[in-house]
Design a protein around this motif. Structure first.
Motif, PDB file in Angstrom:
ATOM      1  N   ASN A   8      -1.957   1.161   2.236  1.00  0.00           N
ATOM      2  CA  ASN A   8      -0.204   1.383   2.830  1.00  0.00           C
ATOM      3  C   ASN A   8       0.942  -0.063   2.094  1.00  0.00           C
ATOM      4  O   ASN A   8       1.137  -0.607   3.798  1.00  0.00           O
ATOM      5  N   ARG A  89      -0.205   2.804  -2.183  1.00  0.00           N
ATOM      6  CA  ARG A  89       0.613   3.659  -2.491  1.00  0.00           C
ATOM      7  C   ARG A  89       2.082   2.585  -2.963  1.00  0.00           C
ATOM      8  O   ARG A  89       2.322   1.848  -2.582  1.00  0.00           O
ATOM      9  N   VAL A  91       6.357   2.639  -4.009  1.00  0.00           N
ATOM     10  CA  VAL A  91       6.982   4.238  -3.724  1.00  0.00           C
ATOM     11  C   VAL A  91       7.938   4.287  -4.817  1.00  0.00           C
ATOM     12  O   VAL A  91       7.890   6.122  -5.003  1.00  0.00           O
ATOM     13  N   ASP A 146       5.246   8.089  -4.895  1.00  0.00           N
ATOM     14  CA  ASP A 146       6.117   8.642  -3.874  1.00  0.00           C
ATOM     15  C   ASP A 146       6.567   9.142  -4.764  1.00  0.00           C
ATOM     16  O   ASP A 146       7.455  10.302  -4.131  1.00  0.00           O
ATOM     17  N   THR A 147       7.125   9.327  -5.597  1.00  0.00           N
ATOM     18  CA  THR A 147       7.591  10.146  -6.391  1.00  0.00           C
ATOM     19  C   THR A 147       6.966  11.156  -7.022  1.00  0.00           C
ATOM     20  O   THR A 147       7.710  11.957  -7.716  1.00  0.00           O
ATOM     21  N   ALA A 177      11.583  10.338  -2.380  1.00  0.00           N
ATOM     22  CA  ALA A 177      10.719   9.091  -1.884  1.00  0.00           C
ATOM     23  C   ALA A 177       9.852   9.517  -0.930  1.00  0.00           C
ATOM     24  O   ALA A 177       9.924  11.241  -0.764  1.00  0.00           O
ATOM     25  N   HIS A 178       9.005   9.349  -0.212  1.00  0.00           N
ATOM     26  CA  HIS A 178       7.831   9.674   0.820  1.00  0.00           C
ATOM     27  C   HIS A 178       6.922  11.381   0.005  1.00  0.00           C
ATOM     28  O   HIS A 178       6.930  12.846   1.196  1.00  0.00           O
ATOM     29  N   THR A 180       4.169  11.953  -0.809  1.00  0.00           N
ATOM     30  CA  THR A 180       2.479  11.720  -0.126  1.00  0.00           C
ATOM     31  C   THR A 180       2.897  12.238   0.568  1.00  0.00           C
ATOM     32  O   THR A 180       1.715  12.821   0.826  1.00  0.00           O
ATOM     33  N   SER A 181       4.031  12.276   1.801  1.00  0.00           N
ATOM     34  CA  SER A 181       4.190  12.675   3.026  1.00  0.00           C
ATOM     35  C   SER A 181       3.774  14.052   2.971  1.00  0.00           C
ATOM     36  O   SER A 181       3.355  14.616   3.638  1.00  0.00           O
ATOM     37  N   HIS A 206      10.588  14.746   6.996  1.00  0.00           N
ATOM     38  CA  HIS A 206       9.915  13.146   7.094  1.00  0.00           C
ATOM     39  C   HIS A 206      10.399  12.989   7.844  1.00  0.00           C
ATOM     40  O   HIS A 206      11.677  12.213   7.031  1.00  0.00           O
ATOM     41  N   GLU A 382      -0.945   9.590   5.105  1.00  0.00           N
ATOM     42  CA  GLU A 382      -0.392   8.994   3.256  1.00  0.00           C
ATOM     43  C   GLU A 382      -1.788   8.561   3.184  1.00  0.00           C
ATOM     44  O   GLU A 382      -1.908   8.653   1.830  1.00  0.00           O
TER      45      GLU A 382
END
Length: 401
Positions: A8, A89, A91, A146-147, A177-178, A180-181, A206, A382
Motif C-alpha cells: 500500500n 493498491r 488509487v 480503489d476506484t 476512492a477508498h 478497497t476499504s 472511511h 485494505e
C-alpha cells in the motif's frame, strides 16, 4: 499455503504486509515513513505482537527492498522466492480498470496515462510496482484499484451536470476512492450482522487523513462522496472537500493563487482541518484545544456537519440503512466524533449507547436495540483485501497453466 506480499504505497509512506493464504494469516507488517529522505523510519511488527524493530535508514534504499531484507532477517521468509504474488493498491483506475488485474507491460503504459486522475498517489503506486518487479522478476504482480468498487455507480450518480461531450471526450466523471476499504468493511459488517452482504443497505464512513462516505446496496457501491479526484466530498485533514468552483475562480482572479497548480496545492495540502483550525492536520491535536480555541471547535463542527450531510443524502437514496459503519483512523478510534455524528442522526430514529461507544475493543456495535440502524465501528484492512484479490488471481493463473 502461499505467501502474498500486500503493498500500500502512499506519497510519503508505505505499508507492506506479508500474508499466508488462503488462511489469511498476517505474518508481519512493515510501516515505512520516508517523508524525510535523509532519515526514513521503518517499523516491523510481527503477528499479534508489539513493534519489534524500529530503525532509520537512507531514502536511497527502496522500502520494498528494505522490507524483503527485514522479512528474511527475522526469518519470516527463507528467501524472496517464497513469495507467490505481490498485490499493489492503486488509487485511480479510471474507467479502464473495473476489477483487480494482473500487471503486464501493456497495463503499465495504461496506468501511466491515468496518473493525472490521482497525481499525489498513482506515481508512488507505479514506482512500487516497478521496484517489486525488479526485485521479484518471477513473481506475479497484481493491481488492486480503489476506484474499481465504485464502477457500479449508475450514470445519474457518476456524471456531472456539465456538457455531456466533456464526459465523452475527456472522461470527466465521479470515480470515487477508498473502494478497497469500503468493500472490506461492508463484508465485515455482513458477518457481524449474520446476513448476506447482498441483502444489506449500508452507509460506510472511511474517516482518516483522507475521508469518504459510500452508499452500498446489495454489496455494490451506489454512490460515494469523492469525485473526479480524492479532493472532493467530505472535509479532510488537509483537503477541502466540496467547494463552489466559482470561489476558486474568484480567488485566482484576486491573486490568492498564481496558477491552477498552486490552487490544487492549497486544496490538497493546506485546507480541511488544518486550514480551518490553523493548528494541525491531526484531529487529536485539534481536539486537545477544543475548550480553549474557537477555530478548533469550528473545524470539528464543520467536519461532523459535512459527514452528516452525506449520511442524510444516502439515507434517502438507499431508503434507510441497515447499518452505518465507522472506519479509518478517526472512525475507528475517535469516540467524540462518533458521538457528535450520531447525536445529529436522532431524527432518523438512530440511537446509541454512549458507554459502548467508549470501548476500544474493535469491532463493536454501539447502537441501541431500538435504533433504526446498527452503528458499527470496524477496523479496515485494505492490505488483507489486496492479499485476497492477489491470491485469487495467482491461484487462477496457476490453474490455467
Amino acid at each position: 499455503m502461499k505467501k502474498i506480499l500486500s503493498v500500500n504505497s502512499g506519497s510519503s509512506s508505505i505499508k507492506i504486509s506479508l500474508f499466508e493464504m488462503p488462511a489469511e494469516k498476517c505474518l508481519a507488517k512493515v510501516l515505512i515513513d520516508y517523508s524525510n529522505q535523509q532519515k526514513c523510519k521503518a517499523t516491523l511488527t510481527l503477528a499479534d505482537q508489539e513493534e519489534v524493530f524500529i530503525d532509520h535508514f537512507s531514502g536511497k534504499l527502496h522500502p520494498i527492498a528494505l522490507t524483503l531484507q527485514l522479512l528474511i532477517k527475522y526469518r519470516l521468509l527463507k528467501s524472496s522466492q517464497e513469495i507467490s504474488g505481490v498485490g499493489h493498491r492503486i488509487v485511480a483506475g479510471g474507467e479502464v480498470f473495473t476489477k483487480s488485474t494482473e500487471i503486464t507491460s501493456a497495463m503499465m503504459e495504461q496506468l501511466q496515462d491515468l496518473t493525472e486522475l490521482a497525481p499525489l498517489h498513482n506515481p508512488a503506486n507505479i514506482a512500487g510496482i516497478r521496484e517489486a518487479s525488479k526485485l521479484l522478476p518471477n513473481c506475479r504482480q497484481v493491481a488492486v484499484f480503489d476506484t474499481s468498487f465504485h464502477t457500479s455507480l449508475p450514470p445519474e450518480n457518476y456524471l456531472y451536470a456539465l456538457p455531456l461531450e466533456y464526459y465523452r471526450k475527456y472522461k470527466v466523471r465521479k470515480y470515487g476512492a477508498h473502494g478497497t476499504s469500503h468493500r472490506y468493511v461492508a463484508q465485515q459488517a455482513a458477518k457481524m450482522l449474520q446476513r448476506p452482504v447482498a441483502d444489506l443497505k449500508l452507509i460506510t464512513l472511511h474517516l482518516g487523513s483522507g475521508a469518504s462516505a459510500a452508499a452500498i446496496k446489495n454489496g455494490c457501491s451506489l454512490d460515494t462522496s469523492m469525485g473526479f479526484s480524492p479532493v472532493s466530498g467530505l472535509m479532510m485533514s488537509t483537503r477541502s472537500g466540496d467547494i463552489d468552483p466559482s470561489a476558486l475562480a474568484f480567488l485566482l482572479d484576486h491573486g490568492a493563487f498564481q496558477n491552477i497548480d498552486e490552487c490544487l496545492e492549497v486544496l490538497n495540502h493546506h485546507s480541511g482541518i488544518l486550514g480551518v483550525s490553523e493548528i494541525s492536520r491531526d484531529m487529536r491535536e485539534v481536539q486537545r484545544q477544543l475548550s480553549t480555541n474557537q477555530q478548533a471547535a469550528l473545524a470539528v463542527k464543520m467536519f461532523v456537519k459535512r459527514i452528516c450531510d452525506y449520511i442524510g443524502a444516502y439515507w434517502l437514496e438507499l431508503g434507510g440503512a441497515d447499518a452505518i459503519i465507522f472506519t479509518g483512523g478517526i472512525g475507528e478510534n475517535d469516540c467524540l466524533i462518533r458521538d457528535m455524528i450520531c447525536r445529529r442522526l436522532e431524527c432518523l430514529g438512530i440511537s446509541f449507547r454512549p458507554c459502548y461507544n467508549q470501548t476500544h475493543q474493535l469491532p463493536f456495535d454501539f447502537s441501541n436495540t431500538d435504533s433504526s440502524a446498527h452503528l458499527l465501528a470496524i477496523p479496515t484492512n485494505e492490505e488483507l483485501m489486496i492479499a485476497r484479490d492477489t491470491f485469487a488471481l495467482v491461484a487462477k493463473s496457476a490453474v490455467e497453466e
